[in-house]
Design a protein around this motif. Structure first.
Motif, short mmCIF file in Angstrom:
data_model
loop_
_atom_site.label_atom_id
_atom_site.label_comp_id
_atom_site.label_asym_id
_atom_site.label_seq_id
_atom_site.Cartn_x
_atom_site.Cartn_y
_atom_site.Cartn_z
N LEU A 260 0.83 -1.21 0.00
CA LEU A 260 0.00 0.00 0.00
C LEU A 260 0.86 1.25 0.00
CD1 LEU A 260 -2.89 1.10 0.16
CD2 LEU A 260 -2.70 1.03 2.64
N THR A 261 1.87 1.31 0.87
CA THR A 261 2.74 2.48 0.90
C THR A 261 3.64 2.52 -0.34
OG1 THR A 261 4.34 1.23 2.23
CG2 THR A 261 2.77 2.61 3.41
N GLY A 262 3.90 1.34 -0.93
CA GLY A 262 4.73 1.30 -2.14
C GLY A 262 4.10 2.05 -3.30
N LYS A 263 2.78 2.13 -3.31
CA LYS A 263 2.10 2.85 -4.39
C LYS A 263 2.41 4.34 -4.34
CE LYS A 263 -1.71 -0.47 -4.69
NZ LYS A 263 -3.17 -0.70 -4.54
N LEU A 264 2.79 4.82 -3.17
CA LEU A 264 3.09 6.25 -3.03
C LEU A 264 4.44 6.60 -3.65
CD1 LEU A 264 2.01 6.74 0.71
CD2 LEU A 264 0.67 7.24 -1.35
N ILE A 265 5.35 5.62 -3.73
CA ILE A 265 6.70 5.91 -4.24
C ILE A 265 6.96 5.25 -5.58
CG2 ILE A 265 7.59 6.09 -1.89
CD1 ILE A 265 8.92 3.37 -2.34
N ASP A 266 5.98 4.52 -6.11
CA ASP A 266 6.18 3.78 -7.36
C ASP A 266 6.16 4.75 -8.55
OD1 ASP A 266 6.44 1.89 -9.27
OD2 ASP A 266 4.55 0.84 -8.87
N ARG A 267 7.25 5.53 -8.64
CA ARG A 267 7.37 6.51 -9.72
C ARG A 267 8.74 6.33 -10.38
NH1 ARG A 267 3.01 6.60 -8.07
NH2 ARG A 267 1.64 8.35 -7.55
N GLY A 268 8.77 6.00 -11.65
CA GLY A 268 10.03 5.85 -12.36
C GLY A 268 10.70 4.53 -12.01
N PRO A 269 11.84 4.25 -12.64
CA PRO A 269 12.53 2.97 -12.40
C PRO A 269 13.02 2.80 -10.98
CG PRO A 269 13.89 4.46 -13.72
CD PRO A 269 12.52 5.07 -13.66
N THR A 270 13.56 3.87 -10.35
CA THR A 270 14.07 3.74 -8.98
C THR A 270 12.94 3.48 -7.99
OG1 THR A 270 14.00 6.15 -8.73
CG2 THR A 270 16.09 5.17 -9.40
N GLY A 271 11.83 4.21 -8.15
CA GLY A 271 10.69 4.01 -7.26
C GLY A 271 10.09 2.62 -7.42
N SER A 272 9.99 2.15 -8.67
CA SER A 272 9.42 0.83 -8.92
C SER A 272 10.28 -0.26 -8.30
CB SER A 272 9.28 0.60 -10.43
OG SER A 272 8.41 1.55 -11.01
N LEU A 273 11.60 -0.13 -8.46
CA LEU A 273 12.51 -1.12 -7.88
C LEU A 273 12.44 -1.10 -6.35
CD1 LEU A 273 15.80 -1.05 -9.98
CD2 LEU A 273 14.34 -3.02 -9.52
N ALA A 274 12.39 0.09 -5.77
CA ALA A 274 12.31 0.20 -4.31
C ALA A 274 11.02 -0.43 -3.79
CB ALA A 274 12.38 1.67 -3.89
N ALA A 275 9.90 -0.16 -4.47
CA ALA A 275 8.62 -0.73 -4.06
C ALA A 275 8.65 -2.25 -4.16
CB ALA A 275 7.49 -0.16 -4.91
N ALA A 276 9.28 -2.77 -5.22
CA ALA A 276 9.35 -4.22 -5.39
C ALA A 276 10.29 -4.86 -4.37
CB ALA A 276 9.82 -4.55 -6.81
N ASN A 277 11.41 -4.20 -4.07
CA ASN A 277 12.38 -4.75 -3.12
C ASN A 277 11.77 -4.93 -1.73
OD1 ASN A 277 14.56 -5.05 -4.84
ND2 ASN A 277 15.35 -2.99 -4.45
N ALA A 278 10.90 -4.01 -1.34
CA ALA A 278 10.34 -4.04 0.01
C ALA A 278 9.42 -5.23 0.23
CB ALA A 278 9.60 -2.75 0.31
N VAL A 279 8.85 -5.79 -0.87
CA VAL A 279 7.92 -6.91 -0.72
C VAL A 279 8.47 -8.19 -1.35
CG1 VAL A 279 5.89 -5.43 -0.61
CG2 VAL A 279 6.67 -6.26 -2.82
N ARG A 280 9.65 -8.09 -1.99
CA ARG A 280 10.21 -9.28 -2.65
C ARG A 280 10.59 -10.34 -1.63
NH1 ARG A 280 15.59 -9.63 -5.33
NH2 ARG A 280 15.79 -7.45 -4.72
N PHE A 281 11.11 -9.91 -0.49
CA PHE A 281 11.45 -10.84 0.59
C PHE A 281 10.69 -10.40 1.85
CE2 PHE A 281 15.31 -10.93 -2.11
CZ PHE A 281 15.23 -12.27 -2.50
N PRO A 282 9.48 -10.92 2.06
CA PRO A 282 8.64 -10.44 3.17
C PRO A 282 9.26 -10.61 4.55
CG PRO A 282 7.72 -12.43 2.16
CD PRO A 282 8.82 -11.96 1.26
N GLU A 283 10.05 -11.67 4.76
CA GLU A 283 10.66 -11.87 6.07
C GLU A 283 11.66 -10.76 6.38
OE1 GLU A 283 11.60 -15.32 7.90
OE2 GLU A 283 9.49 -15.84 7.76
N ARG A 284 12.45 -10.39 5.38
CA ARG A 284 13.43 -9.32 5.59
C ARG A 284 12.71 -8.00 5.89
NH1 ARG A 284 17.34 -8.46 0.74
NH2 ARG A 284 15.56 -7.36 -0.16
#
Length: 466
Positions: A260-284
């Protein structure tokens, strides 16, 4: 043969800091309890033989809160360290070392770091009390002409408890060692992907059971609140069970919040990668955020509980001006003290988040080098790390605010609901604004060092890492 390699100072810096802060907090509370006893009129002390016991009980509550948060932060730190040691651990398994032996070595590291941190915290607390008792009478803080204690045997007990808690947290955080097989020596991480994290059925089932029990008790406490103040006991255990369930099930609860918070920063390649990284490994991500969720929840809960109690008490006494003045004076001081004490736990949680993010970046050297090789500039990598930190901080902040408001209202309603019936929560907006500012500052601080480290990654060097 050693079962696991010795860790560098960078890996265990947060463990030492958290242990030192926990000990500083515990020992300072214990020692200042004695100082307060010596500062108060002896006639009051003689008239109440339970005075010291009551002070120690109040101190014990906040000490337990700090130890609880510190244990979670330490366990998460060691879980992150183990995730970055996969290949080394796998090689030790390959040459015959058992998981139990490796875990024992990791736990020993935790005990050593906890003991070092506890010793530092004890020395700082003693120094703080020495300064206060030496200069306090001259500055008007303490009555003059009295002997103030500089030592209490309970302080040593606190040191031992912090060290043992760190040892236990390290053992709990290293449980993943058993899952590292020799074949994992060809890999670089044991972080679970979303589908694997959801597959941890036992942990997930226990999390939902605890949450269900907690919700049932909270509902019962709210219903009982209109007839008896004893509802507070039911609500307390409801909050304890439900929040423990949230902490245990953070690997399935936090990813949706992060998305949900990732949608706020999902802008451009850096934002998209950051949003994906935060949920790619849920335990981390869960390890990085749950400590801060606990800290924010505790601070907001106490503030909302006090403000709601004040409002409900005024309703019960028909808005009596004299009662309002007395309540404002008493609860103002109490709220400030409680918030400061619980805020210390939030600081411990913040240290844990900063360290987990730093370790995460340190362990993703190859990934960052690949991004640089694909054309990402240093500035883009820095923005990605900043965005990832912001996403996790805002997720923890928002979730903690919601939980804190709810738990705070339940506490006040359970305590005084029998006098006023059901009442809406009263929100201390200034306090919540302060928590929000703290969260924004934390997002920037947490990402500062990792972002600098990420920018310094050389593509050639990173891709050469096995």
């Amino acid at each position: 043969m050693s079962a696991a390699p010795s860790s560098g100072l960078r890996e265990h810096a947060a463990t030492v800091v958290v242990s030192a802060l926990s000990t500083l907090f515990a020992v300072t509370l214990i020692l200042f309890t004695g100082v307060m006893g010596a500062a108060i009129d002896p006639n009051i002390i003689e008239g109440s033989g339970t005075f010291r016991v009551m002070l120690l009980m109040v101190s014990a509550i906040f000490i337990l809160i700090a130890l609880y948060v510190g244990a979670i932060v330490t366990a998460n730190t060691f879980a992150t360290i183990i995730a970055g040691r996969t290949r080394t651990i796998a090689l030790y398994r390959l040459v015959g070392s058992t998981s139990a032996r490796i875990r024992s070595r990791v736990a020993a590291e935790g005990l050593l770091m906890g003991a070092i941190g506890a010793a530092i915290g004890f020395a700082l607390a003693e120094g703080l009390v020495f300064v206060a008792t030496t200069f306090g009478p001259g500055w008007g803080w303490l009555p003059a002409g009295r002997e103030y204690p500089l030592f209490d045997p309970l302080a040593l007990l606190a040191v031992v408890i912090v060290a043992l808690t760190t040892w236990a947290a390290a053992w709990a955080g290293s449980r993943r060692v058993a899952a590292v097989s020799p074949i994992a020596a060809t890999g670089a991480s044991v972080e679970l992907r979303p589908e694997d994290a959801r597959g941890r059925s036992a942990r997930t089932v226990w999390a939902w059971i605890l949450i269900a029990i907690g919700v049932a008790l909270l509902a019962g406490g709210i219903l009982m609140s209109v007839v008896s103040p004893m509802a507070l006991g039911v609500s307390f255990f409801g909050g304890l069970f439900s929040f423990t369930g949230i902490a245990v099930g953070a690997h399935i609860i936090m990813p949706p919040v992060l998305r949900l918070t990732g949608k706020l920063i999902d802008r451009g390649p850096t934002g998209s990668l950051a949003a994906a990284n935060a949920v790619r490994f849920p335990e981390r991500s869960a390890r990085s955020t749950i400590g801060l969720v606990i800290g924010v929840t505790l601070v907001v809960m106490f503030a909302v509980a006090m403000e709601s109690y004040r409002t409900m008490a005024l309703i019960a006494f028909d808005a009596d001006p004299a009662m309002e003045a007395a309540l404002n004076e008493t609860l103002g001081v109490t709220t400030a003290i409680f918030t400061g004490l619980v805020g210390f736990s939030a600081v411990i949680a913040a240290v844990g988040m900063v360290n987990t993010l730093s370790l995460s970046v340190l362990q993703r050297t190859r990934e960052l080098g690949l991004l640089r090789a694909l054309g990402f500039t240093g500035a883009q990598v820095r923005r990605m790390v900043l965005a990832e930190s912001a996403q996790m901080t805002f997720a923890a902040l928002g979730f903690g605010l919601v939980l804190g408001v709810f738990y705070g209202w339940v506490a006040a309603q359970s305590l005084i609901g029998s006098e006023v019936g059901f009442a809406a929560p009263s929100i201390p907006w200034l306090m919540l604004a302060g928590v929000a500012v703290f969260g924004i500052a934390l997002a920037l601080i947490a990402a500062a060092a990792p972002a600098r480290r990420a920018v310094r990654v050389s593509p050639v060097t990173a891709l050469a890492i096995d």
